[in-house]
Design an enzyme around this catalytic site. Structure first.
Site, PDB file in Angstrom:
ATOM      1  N   SER A  33      -0.155  -7.806  13.120  1.00 32.07           N
ATOM      2  CA  SER A  33      -1.330  -7.586  13.973  1.00 32.07           C
ATOM      3  C   SER A  33      -2.339  -6.662  13.299  1.00 32.07           C
ATOM      4  O   SER A  33      -3.535  -6.807  13.485  1.00 32.07           O
ATOM      5  CB  SER A  33      -0.928  -6.931  15.288  1.00 32.07           C
ATOM      6  OG  SER A  33       0.033  -7.674  15.945  1.00 32.07           O
ATOM      7  N   ASN A  71      -8.388  -7.868  17.798  1.00 32.58           N
ATOM      8  CA  ASN A  71      -7.935  -6.514  18.115  1.00 32.58           C
ATOM      9  C   ASN A  71      -8.966  -5.465  17.717  1.00 32.58           C
ATOM     10  O   ASN A  71      -9.011  -4.379  18.286  1.00 32.58           O
ATOM     11  CB  ASN A  71      -6.587  -6.234  17.443  1.00 32.58           C
ATOM     12  CG  ASN A  71      -5.450  -6.890  18.209  1.00 32.58           C
ATOM     13  OD1 ASN A  71      -5.586  -7.213  19.397  1.00 32.58           O
ATOM     14  ND2 ASN A  71      -4.328  -7.123  17.546  1.00 32.58           N
ATOM     15  N   GLU A  84      -5.371 -16.727  14.944  1.00 28.45           N
ATOM     16  CA  GLU A  84      -6.256 -16.196  13.895  1.00 28.45           C
ATOM     17  C   GLU A  84      -5.611 -16.497  12.542  1.00 28.45           C
ATOM     18  O   GLU A  84      -4.434 -16.187  12.330  1.00 28.45           O
ATOM     19  CB  GLU A  84      -6.428 -14.678  14.055  1.00 28.45           C
ATOM     20  CG  GLU A  84      -7.440 -14.295  15.120  1.00 28.45           C
ATOM     21  CD  GLU A  84      -7.614 -12.782  15.253  1.00 28.45           C
ATOM     22  OE1 GLU A  84      -8.728 -12.345  15.582  1.00 28.45           O
ATOM     23  OE2 GLU A  84      -6.640 -12.033  15.061  1.00 28.45           O
ATOM     24  N   HIS A 104      -1.919 -15.155  12.685  1.00 32.50           N
ATOM     25  CA  HIS A 104      -1.790 -14.204  13.786  1.00 32.50           C
ATOM     26  C   HIS A 104      -1.769 -14.935  15.123  1.00 32.50           C
ATOM     27  O   HIS A 104      -2.803 -15.359  15.632  1.00 32.50           O
ATOM     28  CB  HIS A 104      -2.946 -13.195  13.719  1.00 32.50           C
ATOM     29  CG  HIS A 104      -2.796 -12.070  14.681  1.00 32.50           C
ATOM     30  ND1 HIS A 104      -3.856 -11.461  15.302  1.00 32.50           N
ATOM     31  CD2 HIS A 104      -1.691 -11.441  15.156  1.00 32.50           C
ATOM     32  CE1 HIS A 104      -3.416 -10.507  16.102  1.00 32.50           C
ATOM     33  NE2 HIS A 104      -2.109 -10.483  16.034  1.00 32.50           N
TER      34      HIS A 104
HETATM   35  P1  NAD Z   1      10.047  -7.622  18.245  1.00 28.83           P
HETATM   36  O1  NAD Z   1      10.535  -6.238  18.055  1.00 28.83           O
HETATM   37  O2  NAD Z   1      10.133  -8.253  19.581  1.00 28.83           O
HETATM   38  O3  NAD Z   1      10.807  -8.591  17.241  1.00 28.83           O
HETATM   39  C1  NAD Z   1      11.017  -8.297  15.886  1.00 28.83           C
HETATM   40  C2  NAD Z   1      12.281  -9.021  15.463  1.00 28.83           C
HETATM   41  O4  NAD Z   1      12.396  -8.948  14.069  1.00 28.83           O
HETATM   42  C3  NAD Z   1      13.547  -8.415  16.055  1.00 28.83           C
HETATM   43  O5  NAD Z   1      14.258  -9.420  16.746  1.00 28.83           O
HETATM   44  C4  NAD Z   1      14.304  -7.916  14.833  1.00 28.83           C
HETATM   45  O6  NAD Z   1      15.704  -8.066  14.975  1.00 28.83           O
HETATM   46  C5  NAD Z   1      13.766  -8.814  13.751  1.00 28.83           C
HETATM   47  N1  NAD Z   1      13.869  -8.241  12.410  1.00 28.83           N
HETATM   48  C6  NAD Z   1      13.585  -6.984  12.031  1.00 28.83           C
HETATM   49  N2  NAD Z   1      13.794  -6.844  10.714  1.00 28.83           N
HETATM   50  C7  NAD Z   1      14.216  -8.039  10.253  1.00 28.83           C
HETATM   51  C8  NAD Z   1      14.572  -8.522   8.978  1.00 28.83           C
HETATM   52  N3  NAD Z   1      14.543  -7.738   7.921  1.00 28.83           N
HETATM   53  N4  NAD Z   1      14.950  -9.832   8.876  1.00 28.83           N
HETATM   54  C9  NAD Z   1      14.981 -10.619   9.949  1.00 28.83           C
HETATM   55  N5  NAD Z   1      14.647 -10.209  11.174  1.00 28.83           N
HETATM   56  C10 NAD Z   1      14.265  -8.930  11.325  1.00 28.83           C
HETATM   57  O7  NAD Z   1       8.554  -7.623  17.695  1.00 28.83           O
HETATM   58  P2  NAD Z   1       7.365  -8.648  18.051  1.00 28.83           P
HETATM   59  O8  NAD Z   1       6.621  -8.109  19.214  1.00 28.83           O
HETATM   60  O9  NAD Z   1       7.925 -10.005  18.065  1.00 28.83           O
HETATM   61  O10 NAD Z   1       6.425  -8.447  16.790  1.00 28.83           O
HETATM   62  C11 NAD Z   1       6.698  -9.054  15.542  1.00 28.83           C
HETATM   63  C12 NAD Z   1       5.441  -9.057  14.698  1.00 28.83           C
HETATM   64  O11 NAD Z   1       4.425  -9.775  15.379  1.00 28.83           O
HETATM   65  C13 NAD Z   1       4.851  -7.702  14.415  1.00 28.83           C
HETATM   66  O12 NAD Z   1       4.298  -7.692  13.126  1.00 28.83           O
HETATM   67  C14 NAD Z   1       3.768  -7.552  15.463  1.00 28.83           C
HETATM   68  O13 NAD Z   1       2.743  -6.682  15.070  1.00 28.83           O
HETATM   69  C15 NAD Z   1       3.264  -8.973  15.519  1.00 28.83           C
HETATM   70  N6  NAD Z   1       2.581  -9.334  16.765  1.00 28.83           N
HETATM   71  C16 NAD Z   1       3.044  -8.910  17.963  1.00 28.83           C
HETATM   72  C17 NAD Z   1       2.379  -9.294  19.127  1.00 28.83           C
HETATM   73  C18 NAD Z   1       2.899  -8.887  20.473  1.00 28.83           C
HETATM   74  O14 NAD Z   1       2.123  -8.969  21.452  1.00 28.83           O
HETATM   75  N7  NAD Z   1       4.149  -8.492  20.611  1.00 28.83           N
HETATM   76  C19 NAD Z   1       1.240 -10.102  19.045  1.00 28.83           C
HETATM   77  C20 NAD Z   1       0.814 -10.545  17.791  1.00 28.83           C
HETATM   78  C21 NAD Z   1       1.493 -10.144  16.654  1.00 28.83           C
END
Ligand code: NAD
Ligand code: COA
Length: 650
Positions: free
Chosen positions: A403, A474, A436, A424
């Site tokens: 993000s 964002n 995005e 994104h």
């Molecule tokens: P989350 O914490 O729900 O999920 C992350 C997952 O990644 C977890 O299940 C974890 O076990 C796994 N993980 C961590 N390290 C790992 C590795 N080395 N190998 C494999 N799996 C691994 O987080 P999220 O909210 O899903 O966010 C993930 C990404 O998406 C981030 O970069 C975040 O900025 C981006 N994002 C989030 C949102 C949102 O609204 N939550 C929106 C857009 C983008």
């Protein structure tokens, strides 16, 4: 060559309309149909007429491009009436979709037959207008009030099967449409013709019916659905001619409204976005199998979106527990769809067989694209990409869903950064339409094209963004929230800011939305930047988080919440916490507040355009509408600010 041609099958004349891409009703089409009705009536060899279309669809409506221009004769209502009055009965043969003016023309025909896959509808309200050629007047006479209200106020099309059940069409046909329609026309020559729709009676319904319909139509937030309902109601208590005049007048009034202009602009922007000019002639790298690393909120949503669109998916997690949680997350999104009747249990089972799951990156060996969605930590992401560099095919596309992090930093471990870019997605990724697409300087053109092709396959609205903090969406959100805080510092009540933005058309104001999503993520980000030595001024949100108020999940944020209730209540604690920061006693109207905040979004959008981060104002508008709840009928912040300042007149 004319868009209309006539051929003969014995006594049946077949009129074919061929006006690509969607057989929209242009001046030439109106004129041609009007004249043909007369010519075919005068032809003794013709007993009935089939109206059929070439290409992907029956008539998809008025030409939206003509909406901003003065109407030219013959007007569509006269064409529809002319067809209805033809001595030789016309049969509309519908494939694809008969929408808006297209369905009105079909209603002018004495009969309508349709292919099983066809749809009919009156989508005008989605363009900020109401039907302008008898949709609100003939439909209740053809199929009753309930159906007319549904069709005209929601704008949603109906399947052929439902349209048959409701009496909107006469027959659903399988097999060759032209043959079937011609056979149908021959059959009806032997039976008395049905009364023209305009001469049929309309039912009368009680006040409760209209009240409940008005409540539903009012939910859309803009004028057209209520105006369509009002037009139907008028048609019930007036003569056909009076009702037609009233409908036309309302249609013409709304056609020139800001809302209609906005909805038209969004209509065309959405259709242009998936196939941008800069990718013309570039063949996308093919994608059939997608790897998703991380099965949390985003990864599981991305995986289910890909599966639902026919792609195979391999999900990777860091350990077995996380992997089963990830797979269960994917399954849960499908369970939701099954519960809502959008998917069958068998359909779900079939999709789940396309999901592979592993903790071993070697399982990604066959993937054409891998999307990383792990924690938002540069070190964690870098480690993931080091592994992807080793395990993925050399031509596989590698993408990050970050993000806020700079994608260039994430990709630094790759031998070949030309296969890398940011994708994104927005949460929930299986539902939110915005995607995005963030190329790095090295991203290859066919990789960028593949990202847009993926967007199309997933049914998303893809928008290219350059690299800056927060990308397009964002970054604007941050400015929007900061300006909302400025208003509070000037003395505007928190609840007044939220109410103003709801009044403008957002489902939620900026503070309510933060309480729902949680104030802590943005706080942690600011704290991280401060630790890195950046000068990030204290926000009002910081004060609340430090006091333990992270939003609904902690029982309160900008508002208090009663136990188990999501209704925001003004908070005395918040007033106390922020008292020393409030330096004014501004009194602004809702419109003034909304103008300030939307103006700020547009100003940030201008900066984004100047820096080349977004390619066009309409891309920024699509980001806001599809990612951040900006009301569609206001066209997006860029459209809106140009419209109110008078620099845009379309
Ligand atoms: P989350 O914490 O729900 O999920 C992350 C997952 O990644 C977890 O299940 C974890 O076990 C796994 N993980 C961590 N390290 C790992 C590795 N080395 N190998 C494999 N799996 C691994 O987080 P999220 O909210 O899903 O966010 C993930 C990404 O998406 C981030 O970069 C975040 O900025 C981006 N994002 C989030 C949102 C949102 O609204 N939550 C929106 C857009 C983008
Ligand atoms: N007037 C002018 N152009 C139209 C149009 C209309 N009513 N409907 C579609 N188009 C154009 C699109 O802009 C697009 O142009 P492009 O190829 O230059 O980008 C092209 O026709 C194809 O449209 P698209 O939506 O991509 O095709 P589709 O096959 O996915 O869907 C329809 C076909 C007819 C279902 C869909 O275009 C649609 O719903 N159109 C709107 C119909 C409508 O609202 N009519 C009421 C007008 S009052």
């Amino acid at each position: 060559m004319s868009v209309l041609s006539v051929s003969h099958e014995g006594e049946i004349a077949v009129v074919t309309l061929d006006n690509p891409p969607v057989n929209a009703i242009s001046e030439e089409v109106r004129k041609g149909l009007f004249e043909l009705a007369g010519q075919l009536d005068a032809d003794d060899g013709v007993k009935a007429v089939v109206l059929i279309c070439a290409g992907r669809t029956f008539i998809a409506g008025a030409d939206v491009r003509e909406f901003g221009k003065p109407p030219v004769e013959p007007h569509l209502p006269d064409v529809v009436t002319r067809l209805e009055q033809a001595e030789k009965p016309w049969v509309a043969a519908i494939h694809g979709a008969a929408l808006g003016g297209g369905f009105e023309i079909a209603m002018g025909c004495r009969f309508r037959v349709a292919e099983e896959k066809a749809k009919v509808g009156l989508p005008e309200v989605t363009l900020g207008v109401i039907p302008g050629a008898s949709g609100t007047v003939r439909t209740p006479r053809l199929a009753g009030l309930e159906t007319a209200v549904e069709l005209a106020t929601t704008g949603k099309p109906m399947t052929a099967a439902r349209a048959l059940e409701k009496g909107l069409i006469d027959k659903v046909v399988a097999g060759d449409l032209r043959q079937e329609a011609t056979a149908f026309a021959r059959q009806v020559l032997n039976v008395p013709l049905p009364t023209p729709v305009s001469e049929r009676p309309v039912e009368v319904r009680d006040e409760a019916f209209w009240q409940s319909a008005a409540k539903a139509a009012g939910r859309a937030g803009h004028r057209a659905p209520l105006a369509a309902l009002e037009s139907i109601r008028f048609a019930v208590s007036h003569s056909f001619e009076e009702a037609m005049a009233h409908e036309r007048q309302t249609f013409l009034e709304l056609r020139g409204s800001d809302e209609a202009a906005a909805l038209r602009a969004v209509f065309f922007a959405e259709r242009a976005a998936p196939r941008p000019e800069f990718l013309k002639g570039i063949e996308p790298r093919p994608v059939r199998t997608v790897g998703v690393v991380g099965g949390g909120t985003m990864g599981s949503g991305i995986a289910s979106a890909c599966l639902s669109s026919g792609l195979e998916v391999v999900l990777i997690e860091r350990d077995d527990d996380a992997l089963s949680r990830g797979a269960a997350n994917v399954e849960r999104t499908f369970d939701g769809a099954v519960k809502r009747g959008k998917m069958s249990a068998d359909g779900k089972a079939a999709l789940m067989t396309k999901l592979g799951a592993s903790t071993d990156y070697a399982s990604l060996g066959d993937c054409d694209l891998v999307i990383e969605a792990v924690f938002e930590e540069i070190s964690v992401k870098r480690e993931v990409f080091e592994k992807l560099n080793r395990h993925c095919r050399a031509d596989a596309i590698l993408a990050t869903n970050t993000s806020y992090l700079d994608p260039r930093g994430i990709a630094s471990s790759l031998d070949d950064p030309s296969r890398f870019l940011g994708l994104h997605f927005f949460s929930p990724a299986n539902i939110m339409k915005l995607l995005e697409i963030v190329p790095v300087p090295e991203t290859a053109p066919d990789v960028l094209a593949a990202a847009f092709a993926l967007g199309r396959q997933l049914g998303k609205i893809p928008v290219r963004s350059g690299i800056c903090e927060g990308f397009i969406g964002n970054r604007i959100l941050k400015r929007y929230r900061a300006e909302a805080e400025t208003l509070v510092r000037e003395g505007v009540a928190i609840a007044d800011v939220d109410a103003a933005m709801r009044g403008f058309g957002f489902k939620m104001g900026p503070f309510e939305a933060q309480d729902l999503g949680g104030l802590d993520i943005a706080f942690l980000q600011r704290e991280g930047a401060r630790k890195d030595g950046q000068d990030v001024p204290e926000t009002l949100g910081d004060i609340l988080v430090r006091a333990g108020r992270t939003g609904q999940k902690s029982g309160g944020g900008w508002y208090d919440y009663a136990e188990g209730d999501r209704k925001p209540l003004a908070s005395a604690t918040v007033s106390e916490l922020l008292a020393s920061k409030i330096s004014g006693s501004a009194t602004l109207t809702g419109e003034e507040i909304a103008a300030r905040l939307v103006g700020t979004m547009a100003a940030e959008g201008e900066a984004i355009l100047e820096e080349g981060i977004a390619a066009s104002g309409s891309d920024i508008d699509l980001v806001e509408i599809h990612g951040y709840g900006f009301p569609r009928w206001k066209g997006g912040p860029m459209f809106w600010s140009e419209r109110v300042s008078g620099t845009r007149q379309d």
